[in-house]
Design a protein around this motif. Structure first.
Motif, PDB file in Angstrom:
ATOM      1  N   ILE A  91     -14.062  41.563   3.785  1.00 28.71           N
ATOM      2  CA  ILE A  91     -14.931  40.423   4.103  1.00 28.71           C
ATOM      3  C   ILE A  91     -14.869  40.114   5.601  1.00 28.71           C
ATOM      4  O   ILE A  91     -15.901  39.891   6.242  1.00 28.71           O
ATOM      5  CB  ILE A  91     -14.539  39.187   3.264  1.00 28.71           C
ATOM      6  CG1 ILE A  91     -14.915  39.408   1.803  1.00 28.71           C
ATOM      7  CG2 ILE A  91     -15.199  37.929   3.796  1.00 28.71           C
ATOM      8  CD1 ILE A  91     -14.428  38.350   0.857  1.00 28.71           C
ATOM      9  N   ILE A  92     -13.658  40.126   6.155  1.00 29.92           N
ATOM     10  CA  ILE A  92     -13.518  39.880   7.596  1.00 29.92           C
ATOM     11  C   ILE A  92     -14.233  40.964   8.388  1.00 29.92           C
ATOM     12  O   ILE A  92     -14.919  40.680   9.376  1.00 29.92           O
ATOM     13  CB  ILE A  92     -12.030  39.774   7.979  1.00 29.92           C
ATOM     14  CG1 ILE A  92     -11.426  38.510   7.382  1.00 29.92           C
ATOM     15  CG2 ILE A  92     -11.851  39.790   9.490  1.00 29.92           C
ATOM     16  CD1 ILE A  92      -9.917  38.420   7.491  1.00 29.92           C
ATOM     17  N   GLY A  93     -14.091  42.215   7.964  1.00 30.17           N
ATOM     18  CA  GLY A  93     -14.785  43.316   8.640  1.00 30.17           C
ATOM     19  C   GLY A  93     -16.291  43.190   8.558  1.00 30.17           C
ATOM     20  O   GLY A  93     -17.000  43.433   9.531  1.00 30.17           O
ATOM     21  N   GLY A  94     -16.797  42.806   7.390  1.00 31.26           N
ATOM     22  CA  GLY A  94     -18.241  42.622   7.237  1.00 31.26           C
ATOM     23  C   GLY A  94     -18.780  41.490   8.097  1.00 31.26           C
ATOM     24  O   GLY A  94     -19.827  41.619   8.728  1.00 31.26           O
ATOM     25  N   LEU A  95     -18.054  40.386   8.141  1.00 34.26           N
ATOM     26  CA  LEU A  95     -18.483  39.261   8.976  1.00 34.26           C
ATOM     27  C   LEU A  95     -18.403  39.608  10.462  1.00 34.26           C
ATOM     28  O   LEU A  95     -19.275  39.207  11.244  1.00 34.26           O
ATOM     29  CB  LEU A  95     -17.643  38.022   8.667  1.00 34.26           C
ATOM     30  CG  LEU A  95     -17.865  37.398   7.290  1.00 34.26           C
ATOM     31  CD1 LEU A  95     -16.904  36.238   7.069  1.00 34.26           C
ATOM     32  CD2 LEU A  95     -19.296  36.950   7.117  1.00 34.26           C
ATOM     33  N   THR A  96     -17.377  40.359  10.833  1.00 32.48           N
ATOM     34  CA  THR A  96     -17.278  40.819  12.217  1.00 32.48           C
ATOM     35  C   THR A  96     -18.442  41.732  12.559  1.00 32.48           C
ATOM     36  O   THR A  96     -19.003  41.659  13.657  1.00 32.48           O
ATOM     37  CB  THR A  96     -15.939  41.556  12.442  1.00 32.48           C
ATOM     38  OG1 THR A  96     -14.870  40.688  12.080  1.00 32.48           O
ATOM     39  CG2 THR A  96     -15.795  42.003  13.883  1.00 32.48           C
TER      40      THR A  96
ATOM     41  N   ILE B 213     -20.683  46.611   8.653  1.00 33.35           N
ATOM     42  CA  ILE B 213     -21.461  46.006   7.574  1.00 33.35           C
ATOM     43  C   ILE B 213     -21.638  46.989   6.423  1.00 33.35           C
ATOM     44  O   ILE B 213     -21.430  46.655   5.250  1.00 33.35           O
ATOM     45  CB  ILE B 213     -22.833  45.530   8.100  1.00 33.35           C
ATOM     46  CG1 ILE B 213     -22.666  44.385   9.081  1.00 33.35           C
ATOM     47  CG2 ILE B 213     -23.738  45.110   6.949  1.00 33.35           C
ATOM     48  CD1 ILE B 213     -23.925  44.066   9.859  1.00 33.35           C
ATOM     49  N   ILE B 214     -22.017  48.216   6.745  1.00 32.89           N
ATOM     50  CA  ILE B 214     -22.246  49.227   5.714  1.00 32.89           C
ATOM     51  C   ILE B 214     -20.950  49.556   4.983  1.00 32.89           C
ATOM     52  O   ILE B 214     -20.938  49.729   3.755  1.00 32.89           O
ATOM     53  CB  ILE B 214     -22.881  50.484   6.334  1.00 32.89           C
ATOM     54  CG1 ILE B 214     -24.304  50.164   6.775  1.00 32.89           C
ATOM     55  CG2 ILE B 214     -22.863  51.654   5.366  1.00 32.89           C
ATOM     56  CD1 ILE B 214     -24.935  51.226   7.639  1.00 32.89           C
ATOM     57  N   THR B 215     -19.829  49.596   5.696  1.00 33.75           N
ATOM     58  CA  THR B 215     -18.540  49.864   5.066  1.00 33.75           C
ATOM     59  C   THR B 215     -18.163  48.759   4.089  1.00 33.75           C
ATOM     60  O   THR B 215     -17.689  49.031   2.984  1.00 33.75           O
ATOM     61  CB  THR B 215     -17.456  50.021   6.135  1.00 33.75           C
ATOM     62  OG1 THR B 215     -17.836  51.053   7.037  1.00 33.75           O
ATOM     63  CG2 THR B 215     -16.109  50.347   5.527  1.00 33.75           C
ATOM     64  N   ALA B 216     -18.380  47.515   4.479  1.00 34.09           N
ATOM     65  CA  ALA B 216     -18.061  46.394   3.590  1.00 34.09           C
ATOM     66  C   ALA B 216     -18.935  46.423   2.337  1.00 34.09           C
ATOM     67  O   ALA B 216     -18.440  46.234   1.221  1.00 34.09           O
ATOM     68  CB  ALA B 216     -18.240  45.073   4.327  1.00 34.09           C
ATOM     69  N   ILE B 217     -20.218  46.688   2.508  1.00 28.02           N
ATOM     70  CA  ILE B 217     -21.121  46.752   1.352  1.00 28.02           C
ATOM     71  C   ILE B 217     -20.728  47.904   0.437  1.00 28.02           C
ATOM     72  O   ILE B 217     -20.705  47.755  -0.798  1.00 28.02           O
ATOM     73  CB  ILE B 217     -22.580  46.876   1.825  1.00 28.02           C
ATOM     74  CG1 ILE B 217     -23.024  45.575   2.476  1.00 28.02           C
ATOM     75  CG2 ILE B 217     -23.499  47.239   0.669  1.00 28.02           C
ATOM     76  CD1 ILE B 217     -24.359  45.653   3.174  1.00 28.02           C
ATOM     77  N   ALA B 218     -20.398  49.047   1.016  1.00 26.90           N
ATOM     78  CA  ALA B 218     -20.003  50.200   0.207  1.00 26.90           C
ATOM     79  C   ALA B 218     -18.732  49.915  -0.577  1.00 26.90           C
ATOM     80  O   ALA B 218     -18.624  50.284  -1.753  1.00 26.90           O
ATOM     81  CB  ALA B 218     -19.812  51.416   1.103  1.00 26.90           C
ATOM     82  N   TYR B 219     -17.766  49.256   0.058  1.00 27.32           N
ATOM     83  CA  TYR B 219     -16.529  48.931  -0.651  1.00 27.32           C
ATOM     84  C   TYR B 219     -16.800  48.032  -1.856  1.00 27.32           C
ATOM     85  O   TYR B 219     -16.300  48.284  -2.952  1.00 27.32           O
ATOM     86  CB  TYR B 219     -15.534  48.251   0.288  1.00 27.32           C
ATOM     87  CG  TYR B 219     -14.323  47.729  -0.446  1.00 27.32           C
ATOM     88  CD1 TYR B 219     -13.310  48.583  -0.828  1.00 27.32           C
ATOM     89  CD2 TYR B 219     -14.226  46.378  -0.796  1.00 27.32           C
ATOM     90  CE1 TYR B 219     -12.207  48.112  -1.531  1.00 27.32           C
ATOM     91  CE2 TYR B 219     -13.129  45.908  -1.490  1.00 27.32           C
ATOM     92  CZ  TYR B 219     -12.129  46.776  -1.857  1.00 27.32           C
ATOM     93  OH  TYR B 219     -11.062  46.296  -2.560  1.00 27.32           O
ATOM     94  N   PHE B 220     -17.591  46.989  -1.652  1.00 22.64           N
ATOM     95  CA  PHE B 220     -17.854  46.073  -2.760  1.00 22.64           C
ATOM     96  C   PHE B 220     -18.697  46.722  -3.851  1.00 22.64           C
ATOM     97  O   PHE B 220     -18.485  46.465  -5.041  1.00 22.64           O
ATOM     98  CB  PHE B 220     -18.503  44.791  -2.254  1.00 22.64           C
ATOM     99  CG  PHE B 220     -17.516  43.866  -1.598  1.00 22.64           C
ATOM    100  CD1 PHE B 220     -16.471  43.320  -2.308  1.00 22.64           C
ATOM    101  CD2 PHE B 220     -17.616  43.562  -0.259  1.00 22.64           C
ATOM    102  CE1 PHE B 220     -15.542  42.479  -1.721  1.00 22.64           C
ATOM    103  CE2 PHE B 220     -16.700  42.729   0.353  1.00 22.64           C
ATOM    104  CZ  PHE B 220     -15.660  42.191  -0.381  1.00 22.64           C
ATOM    105  N   MET B 221     -19.615  47.593  -3.482  1.00 20.55           N
ATOM    106  CA  MET B 221     -20.401  48.287  -4.511  1.00 20.55           C
ATOM    107  C   MET B 221     -19.523  49.244  -5.316  1.00 20.55           C
ATOM    108  O   MET B 221     -19.644  49.336  -6.535  1.00 20.55           O
ATOM    109  CB  MET B 221     -21.562  49.035  -3.867  1.00 20.55           C
ATOM    110  CG  MET B 221     -22.662  48.118  -3.393  1.00 20.55           C
ATOM    111  SD  MET B 221     -24.035  49.013  -2.673  1.00 20.55           S
ATOM    112  CE  MET B 221     -24.725  49.767  -4.123  1.00 20.55           C
TER     113      MET B 221
END
Length: 66
Positions: A6-11, A44-52
């Motif tokens: 989440i921190i990475g995605g927000l960053t 952003i793409i890494t955070a989305i991929a992790y959650f998916m």
């Protein structure tokens, strides 16, 4: 791990927005803006991929129980 993601995605969102405004206002050179924006998009793409993937993993666990 979710907190780090989440921190990475927000960053990533902040970096992408900063790169957008830097390009509009001509704050720095275009190469720097593109690099910062690219790093933001990767985060952003890494955070989305992790959650998916975690969502798919939880779904597969539920299907195994059936």
């Amino acid at each position: 791990m979710k907190t780090v993601t989440i921190i990475g995605g927000l960053t990533g969102v902040l970096l992408a927005v900063l790169a957008y405004f830097a390009e509009l206002q001509n704050w720095v050179r275009i190469e720097t803006v593109l690099t910062v924006g690219f790093i933001g998009y990767v985060l952003i793409i890494t955070a989305i991929a992790y959650f998916m993937l975690s969502w798919l993993y939880k779904g597969s666990k539920k299907l195994e129980l059936l």
